[in-house]
Design a protein around this motif. Structure first.
Motif, PDB file in Angstrom:
ATOM      1  N   ASP A   1       0.833  -1.203   0.000  1.00  9.98           N
ATOM      2  CA  ASP A   1       0.000   0.000   0.000  1.00  9.98           C
ATOM      3  C   ASP A   1       0.870   1.258   0.000  1.00  9.98           C
ATOM      4  N   GLU A   2       1.938   1.232   0.783  1.00  7.98           N
ATOM      5  CA  GLU A   2       2.833   2.388   0.811  1.00  7.98           C
ATOM      6  C   GLU A   2       3.508   2.585  -0.545  1.00  7.98           C
ATOM      7  N   GLU A   3       3.976   1.495  -1.135  1.00  7.61           N
ATOM      8  CA  GLU A   3       4.644   1.606  -2.433  1.00  7.61           C
ATOM      9  C   GLU A   3       3.675   2.125  -3.500  1.00  7.61           C
ATOM     10  N   ARG A   4       2.426   1.684  -3.434  1.00  6.69           N
ATOM     11  CA  ARG A   4       1.425   2.178  -4.392  1.00  6.69           C
ATOM     12  C   ARG A   4       1.213   3.676  -4.208  1.00  6.69           C
ATOM     13  N   ARG A   5       1.076   4.110  -2.953  1.00  6.87           N
ATOM     14  CA  ARG A   5       0.878   5.540  -2.695  1.00  6.87           C
ATOM     15  C   ARG A   5       2.094   6.367  -3.117  1.00  6.87           C
ATOM     16  N   MET A   6       3.267   5.749  -3.089  1.00  6.70           N
ATOM     17  CA  MET A   6       4.495   6.462  -3.442  1.00  6.70           C
ATOM     18  C   MET A   6       4.763   6.448  -4.945  1.00  6.70           C
ATOM     19  N   GLY A   7       3.859   5.833  -5.708  1.00 10.43           N
ATOM     20  CA  GLY A   7       3.999   5.843  -7.160  1.00 10.43           C
ATOM     21  C   GLY A   7       4.961   4.812  -7.705  1.00 10.43           C
ATOM     22  N   ILE A   8       5.185   3.723  -6.960  1.00  9.29           N
ATOM     23  CA  ILE A   8       6.070   2.657  -7.441  1.00  9.29           C
ATOM     24  C   ILE A   8       5.241   1.682  -8.276  1.00  9.29           C
ATOM     25  N   PRO A   9       5.534   1.531  -9.568  1.00  6.58           N
ATOM     26  CA  PRO A   9       4.778   0.588 -10.396  1.00  6.58           C
ATOM     27  C   PRO A   9       4.889  -0.840  -9.861  1.00  6.58           C
ATOM     28  N   THR A  10       3.854  -1.624 -10.099  1.00  6.74           N
ATOM     29  CA  THR A  10       3.791  -2.987  -9.565  1.00  6.74           C
ATOM     30  C   THR A  10       5.015  -3.808  -9.933  1.00  6.74           C
ATOM     31  N   GLN A  11       5.485  -3.684 -11.166  1.00 10.08           N
ATOM     32  CA  GLN A  11       6.597  -4.523 -11.623  1.00 10.08           C
ATOM     33  C   GLN A  11       7.919  -4.181 -10.942  1.00 10.08           C
ATOM     34  N   TYR A  12       7.986  -3.043 -10.255  1.00  7.20           N
ATOM     35  CA  TYR A  12       9.212  -2.651  -9.562  1.00  7.20           C
ATOM     36  C   TYR A  12       9.188  -3.017  -8.071  1.00  7.20           C
ATOM     37  N   ARG A  13       8.055  -3.479  -7.605  1.00  5.52           N
ATOM     38  CA  ARG A  13       7.940  -3.781  -6.178  1.00  5.52           C
ATOM     39  C   ARG A  13       8.459  -5.189  -5.889  1.00  5.52           C
ATOM     40  N   PRO A  14       9.333  -5.348  -4.901  1.00  5.03           N
ATOM     41  CA  PRO A  14       9.836  -6.685  -4.570  1.00  5.03           C
ATOM     42  C   PRO A  14       8.774  -7.516  -3.869  1.00  5.03           C
ATOM     43  N   ALA A  15       8.953  -8.831  -3.922  1.00  2.90           N
ATOM     44  CA  ALA A  15       8.042  -9.725  -3.202  1.00  2.90           C
ATOM     45  C   ALA A  15       8.171  -9.465  -1.708  1.00  2.90           C
ATOM     46  N   LYS A  16       7.052  -9.514  -1.026  1.00  2.00           N
ATOM     47  CA  LYS A  16       7.028  -9.221   0.404  1.00  2.00           C
ATOM     48  C   LYS A  16       6.829 -10.519   1.191  1.00  2.00           C
ATOM     49  N   PRO A  17       7.836 -10.957   1.956  1.00  2.00           N
ATOM     50  CA  PRO A  17       7.651 -12.154   2.782  1.00  2.00           C
ATOM     51  C   PRO A  17       6.689 -11.878   3.926  1.00  2.00           C
ATOM     52  N   VAL A  18       6.003 -12.922   4.354  1.00  2.09           N
ATOM     53  CA  VAL A  18       5.119 -12.789   5.513  1.00  2.09           C
ATOM     54  C   VAL A  18       5.988 -12.743   6.761  1.00  2.09           C
ATOM     55  N   LEU A  19       5.862 -11.678   7.521  1.00  2.00           N
ATOM     56  CA  LEU A  19       6.713 -11.511   8.692  1.00  2.00           C
ATOM     57  C   LEU A  19       6.158 -12.279   9.883  1.00  2.00           C
ATOM     58  N   PRO A  20       7.031 -12.918  10.649  1.00  2.00           N
ATOM     59  CA  PRO A  20       6.561 -13.568  11.879  1.00  2.00           C
ATOM     60  C   PRO A  20       6.102 -12.514  12.871  1.00  2.00           C
ATOM     61  N   PRO A  21       5.125 -12.846  13.701  1.00  2.00           N
ATOM     62  CA  PRO A  21       4.634 -11.845  14.665  1.00  2.00           C
ATOM     63  C   PRO A  21       5.681 -11.531  15.719  1.00  2.00           C
TER      64      PRO A  21
END
Length: 215
Positions: free
Chosen positions: A163-183
């Motif tokens: 969501d932050e990357e989208r708001r910052m204008g980062i195109p989808t193809q430039y966004r790295p995969a996001k691992p699920v963080l442990p709590p």
């Protein structure tokens, strides 16, 4: 330029000083993700671009701190430093999309205390900081045979959401995969010991001496 205004060193846009950190954060994140910008001013250079002005290599910008305690406040010697609501800045919104704030490195021995301040790093610079200063740690925090995982609390502190990357204008193809963080494990709170209420000892009449006196 008014003291309440800021002229971006990268694109030369003039904006209110309170929007400078989030504005500069867009330039930094786009540089991180490889998004090319046609900038009329300075390019974002690595490592460690300043979150207030976007410049690198200035001694005053490298002096970045947080106050110790539950409600940290940032401090920097950058000429464009200004105070902001730290807790609010941790949440990306449409009005203030960037969460690039000073954070603490959780690797033992990295931070140093100077009076009431603790040395800090910019959130967007955290991955580069780990690669440069702590090469024995994986930058995604996942365990491997020859590398140590990043402390969980630091993984959460340096997380940049889609969501932050989208708001910052980062195109989808430039966004790295996001691992699920442990709590984050909640710290155990020891229960308070329950003391039995103290009651005054009642003093009754003296008992008669029942011992028999031998004659």
């Amino acid at each position: 330029i008014s003291v309440k205004s800021f002229q971006c060193h990268q694109c030369h846009e003039i904006l209110p000083i309170g929007k400078a950190r989030s504005h500069v954060g867009k330039h930094i994140l786009k540089r991180m993700r490889g998004v090319v910008e046609a900038l009329s001013g300075d390019q974002i250079e690595t490592p460690d671009p300043c979150g207030f002005c976007g410049r690198s290599g200035l001694p005053e910008c490298s002096r970045l701190y947080l106050t110790a305690g539950a409600n940290p406040q940032p401090k920097s010697d950058c000429q464009h430093f200004y105070k902001f609501m730290y807790q609010r800045a941790l949440i990306s919104t449409d009005n203030t999309p960037s969460t690039n704030v000073p954070i603490l490195c959780s690797i033992i021995g990295c931070t140093h205390r100077q009076g009431k301040f603790v040395t800090a790093i910019w959130k967007y610079n955290a991955k580069q900081h780990l690669e440069d200063k702590h090469p024995g740690y994986l930058t995604d925090g996942l365990a491997a045979s020859n590398a140590a995982p990043i402390p969980i609390e630091m993984l959460h502190a340096m997380e940049i959401t889609d969501d932050e990357e989208r708001r910052m204008g980062i195109p989808t193809q430039y966004r790295p995969a996001k691992p699920v963080l442990p709590p984050i494990q909640a710290k155990a709170v020891l229960p308070r010991s329950r003391k039995r209420p103290h009651t005054a000892t009642e003093v009754g009449p003296e008992r008669p001496n029942r011992r028999v006196r031998l004659s």
